[in-house]
Design a protein around this motif. Structure first.
Motif: not given
Length: 221
Positions: A171-172, A175
């Motif tokens: 998603k990121n 991260e």
């Protein structure tokens, strides 16, 4: 483990992290050792090499757990495993989840490693290589003085494409980089780790001119 996850592993078929067995065999300890010395993974009992769901009887599950635990006790140093029972339409399956070892594991002074869909004894060169890599893990995560914002965008894009080619969805991206310790914190600020600097800087050789990359392919360096 949920049934969906179990069926997903079956669908993938045998690979470097997944082994199928119709019944518990005498070489189960070697299989566990080989996975632990490689990437970790799963041994699924009750499934054929052709992904057929054969299953075990309820009374066979308890015996299988005992046998696997006894065989696993012969591995030195001990390998962490988790035994998970799955039931599908009256048939039982046992999933042996093997964690990657933090040291080189062996059985009777012989270490094994998973290569593709099979296992084999470790060579002297591989033992030396694995030992060096295990010692360097913490060094790879050592914070540098290079701020995380200096990441080279082209390197980041190539890395993301590499993840996509392996069907790894994130998603990121930042991260993710924190999770794999490419980005770490030092004095309250985000910086690149040593490994992060080597991978994500445009010219890492300017900072670390004495580093090199060693690649093992088909048992050749």
């Amino acid at each position: 483990m949920e049934i969906e996850k179990f069926l997903e592993l079956i669908e993938k078929g045998e690979n470097e992290r997944i082994e199928f067995k119709e019944r518990v065999s005498k070489d189960i300890a070697e299989e566990i050792c080989a996975l632990a010395n490689a990437l970790g993974g799963y041994i699924i009992i009750g499934v054929s090499d052709k992904k057929e769901l054969i299953g075990l009887k309820k009374e066979e599950i308890k015996k299988a757990k005992e046998v696997i635990s006894n065989f696993a006790a012969s591995i030195i140093p001990p390998v962490k495993i988790n035994l998970k029972e799955i039931r599908i339409e009256g048939r039982y399956f046992l999933v042996v989840e093997v964690e990657k070892s933090k040291s080189i594991s062996s059985i009777g002074r012989i270490g094994y490693i998973r290569v593709g869909t099979s296992k084999r004894p470790l060579s002297i060169q591989e033992i030396l290589g694995l030992g060096a890599e295990l010692l360097l893990v913490h060094f790879d995560e050592t914070p540098t003085e290079i701020k995380a914002r200096n990441i080279w965008e082209d390197a980041l894009k190539k890395y993301e494409k590499g993840l996509e080619s392996r069907n790894i969805k994130i998603k990121n991206i930042f991260e993710h980089l924190r999770k794999i310790k490419a980005i770490v914190r030092k004095n309250g600020k985000e910086v690149l780790s040593f490994a992060g600097a080597l991978i994500f800087l445009e010219n890492p050789q300017e900072h670390y001119p004495n580093t090199f990359l060693r690649v093992i392919e088909e048992e050749r360096y």
